[in-house]
Design a protein around this motif. Structure first.
Motif, PDB file in Angstrom:
ATOM      1  N   GLU A 153       0.830  -1.201   0.000  1.00 45.33           N
ATOM      2  CA  GLU A 153       0.000   0.000   0.000  1.00 45.33           C
ATOM      3  C   GLU A 153       0.866   1.254   0.000  1.00 45.33           C
ATOM      4  O   GLU A 153       0.563   2.236  -0.693  1.00 45.33           O
ATOM      5  CB  GLU A 153      -0.920  -0.008   1.221  1.00 45.33           C
ATOM      6  N   ARG A 154       1.967   1.240   0.758  1.00 47.09           N
ATOM      7  CA  ARG A 154       2.857   2.396   0.774  1.00 47.09           C
ATOM      8  C   ARG A 154       3.616   2.544  -0.533  1.00 47.09           C
ATOM      9  O   ARG A 154       4.081   3.633  -0.859  1.00 47.09           O
ATOM     10  CB  ARG A 154       3.850   2.259   1.939  1.00 47.09           C
ATOM     11  N   ALA A 155       3.746   1.443  -1.274  1.00 47.18           N
ATOM     12  CA  ALA A 155       4.368   1.523  -2.600  1.00 47.18           C
ATOM     13  C   ALA A 155       3.399   2.016  -3.651  1.00 47.18           C
ATOM     14  O   ALA A 155       3.782   2.204  -4.807  1.00 47.18           O
ATOM     15  CB  ALA A 155       4.920   0.155  -2.999  1.00 47.18           C
ATOM     16  N   ASP A 195      11.238  -8.619  -2.281  1.00 51.55           N
ATOM     17  CA  ASP A 195      11.135  -7.793  -1.067  1.00 51.55           C
ATOM     18  C   ASP A 195      12.053  -6.585  -1.155  1.00 51.55           C
ATOM     19  O   ASP A 195      11.664  -5.473  -0.774  1.00 51.55           O
ATOM     20  CB  ASP A 195      11.484  -8.635   0.160  1.00 51.55           C
ATOM     21  N   ALA A 196      13.270  -6.798  -1.648  1.00 54.61           N
ATOM     22  CA  ALA A 196      14.195  -5.673  -1.813  1.00 54.61           C
ATOM     23  C   ALA A 196      13.650  -4.674  -2.824  1.00 54.61           C
ATOM     24  O   ALA A 196      13.741  -3.450  -2.627  1.00 54.61           O
ATOM     25  CB  ALA A 196      15.566  -6.192  -2.245  1.00 54.61           C
ATOM     26  N   VAL A 198       8.920   1.610  -2.064  1.00 48.60           N
ATOM     27  CA  VAL A 198       8.369   2.375  -0.933  1.00 48.60           C
ATOM     28  C   VAL A 198       9.243   3.593  -0.648  1.00 48.60           C
ATOM     29  O   VAL A 198       8.745   4.709  -0.452  1.00 48.60           O
ATOM     30  CB  VAL A 198       8.252   1.476   0.307  1.00 48.60           C
ATOM     31  N   ALA A 199      10.563   3.388  -0.621  1.00 49.78           N
ATOM     32  CA  ALA A 199      11.472   4.495  -0.323  1.00 49.78           C
ATOM     33  C   ALA A 199      11.400   5.577  -1.392  1.00 49.78           C
ATOM     34  O   ALA A 199      11.384   6.779  -1.082  1.00 49.78           O
ATOM     35  CB  ALA A 199      12.903   3.967  -0.196  1.00 49.78           C
ATOM     36  N   ARG A 200      11.348   5.177  -2.669  1.00 53.35           N
ATOM     37  CA  ARG A 200      11.269   6.165  -3.742  1.00 53.35           C
ATOM     38  C   ARG A 200       9.948   6.934  -3.697  1.00 53.35           C
ATOM     39  O   ARG A 200       9.927   8.150  -3.944  1.00 53.35           O
ATOM     40  CB  ARG A 200      11.440   5.471  -5.095  1.00 53.35           C
ATOM     41  N   ARG A 201       8.867   6.250  -3.380  1.00 51.81           N
ATOM     42  CA  ARG A 201       7.572   6.931  -3.313  1.00 51.81           C
ATOM     43  C   ARG A 201       7.540   7.921  -2.143  1.00 51.81           C
ATOM     44  O   ARG A 201       7.006   9.029  -2.272  1.00 51.81           O
ATOM     45  CB  ARG A 201       6.451   5.901  -3.170  1.00 51.81           C
ATOM     46  N   LYS A 202       8.109   7.520  -1.011  1.00 50.26           N
ATOM     47  CA  LYS A 202       8.171   8.440   0.128  1.00 50.26           C
ATOM     48  C   LYS A 202       8.996   9.674  -0.221  1.00 50.26           C
ATOM     49  O   LYS A 202       8.630  10.798   0.148  1.00 50.26           O
ATOM     50  CB  LYS A 202       8.781   7.731   1.337  1.00 50.26           C
ATOM     51  N   GLU A 203      10.093   9.472  -0.926  1.00 47.80           N
ATOM     52  CA  GLU A 203      10.937  10.607  -1.303  1.00 47.80           C
ATOM     53  C   GLU A 203      10.178  11.553  -2.228  1.00 47.80           C
ATOM     54  O   GLU A 203      10.277  12.783  -2.092  1.00 47.80           O
ATOM     55  CB  GLU A 203      12.200  10.093  -1.988  1.00 47.80           C
ATOM     56  N   ARG A 204       9.427  11.016  -3.165  1.00 42.25           N
ATOM     57  CA  ARG A 204       8.641  11.866  -4.067  1.00 42.25           C
ATOM     58  C   ARG A 204       7.571  12.644  -3.297  1.00 42.25           C
ATOM     59  O   ARG A 204       7.326  13.828  -3.569  1.00 42.25           O
ATOM     60  CB  ARG A 204       7.979  11.023  -5.147  1.00 42.25           C
ATOM     61  N   ILE A 205       6.949  11.997  -2.327  1.00 39.93           N
ATOM     62  CA  ILE A 205       5.922  12.670  -1.528  1.00 39.93           C
ATOM     63  C   ILE A 205       6.539  13.800  -0.707  1.00 39.93           C
ATOM     64  O   ILE A 205       5.975  14.898  -0.608  1.00 39.93           O
ATOM     65  CB  ILE A 205       5.207  11.650  -0.624  1.00 39.93           C
ATOM     66  N   ILE A 206       7.709  13.544  -0.117  1.00 42.47           N
ATOM     67  CA  ILE A 206       8.381  14.586   0.663  1.00 42.47           C
ATOM     68  C   ILE A 206       8.731  15.778  -0.226  1.00 42.47           C
ATOM     69  O   ILE A 206       8.604  16.943   0.187  1.00 42.47           O
ATOM     70  CB  ILE A 206       9.643  14.008   1.339  1.00 42.47           C
TER      71      ILE A 206
END
Length: 229
Positions: free
Chosen positions: A11-13, A69-70, A76-84
């Protein structure tokens, strides 16, 4: 627990290409079994030593099983960075819309319509939940939990408090946008300061040896010719 954590990560991805838990688990199994079968057949055909072949097959199968998984963690990390990166600009647009006289929900709908990206998708989901009957407070808190970014949690907490105490939403949005721009600037400065440290390894391993060969190579050849080596 694993299924629950996996569902949260997917979901976070952002449900990448319609991915769900069942498809993800099937992909892990197919990738692991395919790697096991392929390397096993190659080992038999090459008549490799049993111990070495078994080690390679088991290690490669394990890596293949955990490779999705990796990949998902990276998404997830890339999507969080885009949101920030998008959040301060989105808050500026929200502030302008609210100051122009729109309500918070109408301003949010206007921002979603005129922009794109993962943050706009999440804001659109908030509007869908509100239109379906959920409270704005619950929809915003669900939005913060899905993204799991400290800046988003702070933004949602400020909006909820402004809604509860009757404060001006426009002023809260303006303050939050200013603080987030400052945080984004500080993160950029931090990354810039880390760049020289990250450049040390490729410099020492790749550039420095070639430079030493170019500089010392002719001298070594001349010395060897002088001493008849």
């Amino acid at each position: 627990r694993y299924m629950h954590r996996l569902r949260d990560r997917i979901e976070r991805a952002g449900h990448h290409r319609g991915l769900d838990v069942e498809r993800f688990l099937v992909a892990k199994g197919v990738l692991a079994l395919g790697t096991f079968g392929l390397l096993g057949a190659m080992s038999v055909l090459a008549q490799a030593r049993v111990t070495l072949a078994a080690f390679l097959v088991v290690a490669s199968t394990t890596l293949a099983f955990f490779a999705p998984d990796a990949w998902l963690n990276g998404e997830v990390a890339r999507r969080k960075e885009r949101i920030i990166q998008q959040l301060p600009d989105m808050l500026d647009m929200l502030t302008i819309s609210v100051q122009a006289g729109l309500g918070f929900d109408a301003a949010l709908a206007k921002v979603v319509k005129s922009s794109g990206g993962p943050l706009a998708q999440e804001f659109g989901r908030v509007l869908q939940e509100v239109q379906a009957g959920a409270g704005r407070k619950d929809a915003l808190r669900g939005f913060a939990d899905r993204i799991d970014v400290p800046q988003v949690h702070a933004f949602v907490a400020a909006i909820v408090q402004a809604d509860v105490f009757g404060a001006s939403v426009a002023s809260v949005l303006k303050t939050q946008a200013k603080e987030l721009r400052l945080v984004r600037k500080q993160r950029a400065e931090e990354l810039a300061q880390k760049a020289p440290v990250k450049m040390v390894f490729p410099l020492v391993m790749c550039i420095l040896p070639a430079t030493m060969i170019v500089i010392l190579g002719p001298a070594i050849i001349r010395i060897a010719s002088v001493f008849g080596m």
